[in-house]
Structure formats: C-alpha cells, structure tokens
Design a protein around this motif. Sequence first.
Motif, PDB file in Angstrom:
ATOM      1  N   ALA A 181      -5.368   3.739   4.170  1.00  0.00           N
ATOM      2  CA  ALA A 181      -4.307   4.477   3.472  1.00  0.00           C
ATOM      3  C   ALA A 181      -3.800   3.744   2.234  1.00  0.00           C
ATOM      4  N   TYR A 182      -4.149   2.466   2.079  1.00  0.00           N
ATOM      5  CA  TYR A 182      -3.748   1.710   0.889  1.00  0.00           C
ATOM      6  C   TYR A 182      -4.787   1.803  -0.228  1.00  0.00           C
ATOM      7  N   VAL A 207      -7.171   9.701  -1.292  1.00  0.00           N
ATOM      8  CA  VAL A 207      -6.052   9.497  -0.366  1.00  0.00           C
ATOM      9  C   VAL A 207      -4.869  10.314  -0.880  1.00  0.00           C
ATOM     10  N   ALA A 208      -4.446  11.290  -0.083  1.00  0.00           N
ATOM     11  CA  ALA A 208      -3.411  12.231  -0.538  1.00  0.00           C
ATOM     12  C   ALA A 208      -2.055  11.552  -0.693  1.00  0.00           C
ATOM     13  N   GLU A 209      -1.673  10.748   0.294  1.00  0.00           N
ATOM     14  CA  GLU A 209      -0.373  10.075   0.254  1.00  0.00           C
ATOM     15  C   GLU A 209      -0.613   8.576   0.378  1.00  0.00           C
ATOM     16  N   ARG A 210      -0.953   7.978  -0.739  1.00  0.00           N
ATOM     17  CA  ARG A 210      -1.299   6.558  -0.747  1.00  0.00           C
ATOM     18  C   ARG A 210      -0.054   5.704  -0.506  1.00  0.00           C
ATOM     19  N   ARG A 211      -0.183   4.758   0.411  1.00  0.00           N
ATOM     20  CA  ARG A 211       0.933   3.868   0.727  1.00  0.00           C
ATOM     21  C   ARG A 211       0.924   2.659  -0.203  1.00  0.00           C
ATOM     22  N   ARG A 212       2.104   2.103  -0.410  1.00  0.00           N
ATOM     23  CA  ARG A 212       2.248   0.901  -1.228  1.00  0.00           C
ATOM     24  C   ARG A 212       2.466  -0.280  -0.288  1.00  0.00           C
ATOM     25  N   ASP A 223       5.767  -1.661   2.013  1.00  0.00           N
ATOM     26  CA  ASP A 223       5.682  -1.748   3.472  1.00  0.00           C
ATOM     27  C   ASP A 223       5.911  -3.177   3.952  1.00  0.00           C
ATOM     28  N   LYS A 266      -7.610   4.222  -2.647  1.00  0.00           N
ATOM     29  CA  LYS A 266      -7.449   5.461  -3.405  1.00  0.00           C
ATOM     30  C   LYS A 266      -8.384   6.576  -2.935  1.00  0.00           C
TER      31      LYS A 266
END
Length: 265
Positions: free
Chosen positions: A216-217, A235-240, A244, A219
Amino acid sequence: MAIIEMSGIKRHYQVGEVLVRAIRGLELSVESGEFVSVMGPSGSGKSTLMNILGCLDKPTEGSYVLDGIDTRAAGPDEFADIRNQKIGFVFQGFNLLARTSALENVELPLFYRREGGPGRGGRGRKGEQLERARKALEEVGLGGRLDHKPSQLSGGQQQRVAIARAMVADPAFILADEPTGNLDSEMTLEVMSLFQELNERGKTIVMVTHEPEVAAYTKRVVTMRDGAIVSDRPVAERRRAAEDLRAWQAEHASLSGVKDEARAS
C-alpha cells in the motif's frame, strides 16, 4: 521512458521428467520513477520473475530490455556488468559483511564496476568511492554511523545500510526482495518511508512483497498467479509511511506513559 520492458517472457525448468512452467508469456513495463510492488502466493512465479529482473537468470523465451539494453544478446561477462551497473539489490536478510563497517559495506559495489574492478584505480578512485559511499549513507540518515559494524546497528539501520549500498552506484532501478520481512512494525515504517523519499527523488523501485499493507506504500501493484500477471493496477489510496510512523510512535509513547503511571500507583 521505460526502464524495464519485458515481452513474451517464459521460464521453464526441467525437474526430472517434469517440465515446470514457472513463467508463462509474461508482459511487463516499468517506467522511470515508478514504485512497483510484485505480489502473489507461493509458487506464483514472483521469485523467478525477480531473478530475471535482477539479471540473475535468463528467460527460456522472450525479451528483457533493461534501460535500453537487450539482455538476450549479452554474454556472461556483459550480463554480469549489466547486473552490477544497472541494478541495486536490497534483500530481506540485509546481506551485510559482519566484520566490515557501514561505510565499507556501502562502498563494496563500486569495486565491481567494470571501469574500476577490484584493486584498480589507485588512491584517487578509492577516495572517490569512499566519498560516494559516505554521501549514500548520509542520504539514508546514517551519516553518524559510518564506522559502525552491522552488530552495532538495529535491524532498520542495517536495512538502511543495504539501501545505501544499493544506491551508491546510481543504478537504473532498485530491486528489493521482501525488504521488510525481518523487521518489526516501527522499522518497517522507517524503511518504507525511506523508499518513498527515494522514489520522490526520482529513483525507480521494484519490490517483491507478500504483505498487502506494505504494498500500500507503493504506487502500483502487480499480482502474479501460476506464472502469469493476473492484475496490474495503481494503488488507489496510497499510504504515507512517514505519517503512519509518526502515528505509531505517538500511540506507543502514550501506551508507555499509561504503563509507567500504572506501575507508579
């Protein structure tokens, strides 16, 4: 510009009388500046793909063009040169030399570049190599740990040394194989934050992982099954990872404070 261009990739192995079709007609393109994760269950072919991407193995059929170089035509020496000059490797087990300092570990890939080679180049080249290694360690936040040996570093710091080693020769892309597999949650977030920083600076990264929360981190997620790509999506909702990490540290600092108060009472 495509850094990786794979077309019609097949890889077959003969195991006794059985022909194992590890990869079946795979097509894959990775553009400069992408951050791609490769996922799939055991036996999906992702390890075989990683070996071909890393020029550790050649396909049975198909073409692999890496940074404009057609690897099919490369002989053994040229194939090794492509691997050493175009790819920076990061492994799950860090693969650092135990009795060697962080600086010397990072410098190591520069000895195997064809224009220098082990033991060549004199003091001028040696000084240049050390300076490049020093800068690479500073980029990953370990400028104050140059002389530390792996045993003197945490797992996350050891992986940062490995990432600096992967970057030091300025490869076309970084190939990471389960880079967080041996790390706890906090160190995983530290390493993924660093990968995101490097990617934002323009570094192309391909990472093999079995953990969706790590993917999820990135692209883009490429999913394999039975030797073929069954899904290739952004990745639709990429985490930072940096965000986190701050949240994780704040939560655990709060929990630690509660425990301290409980012990005091």
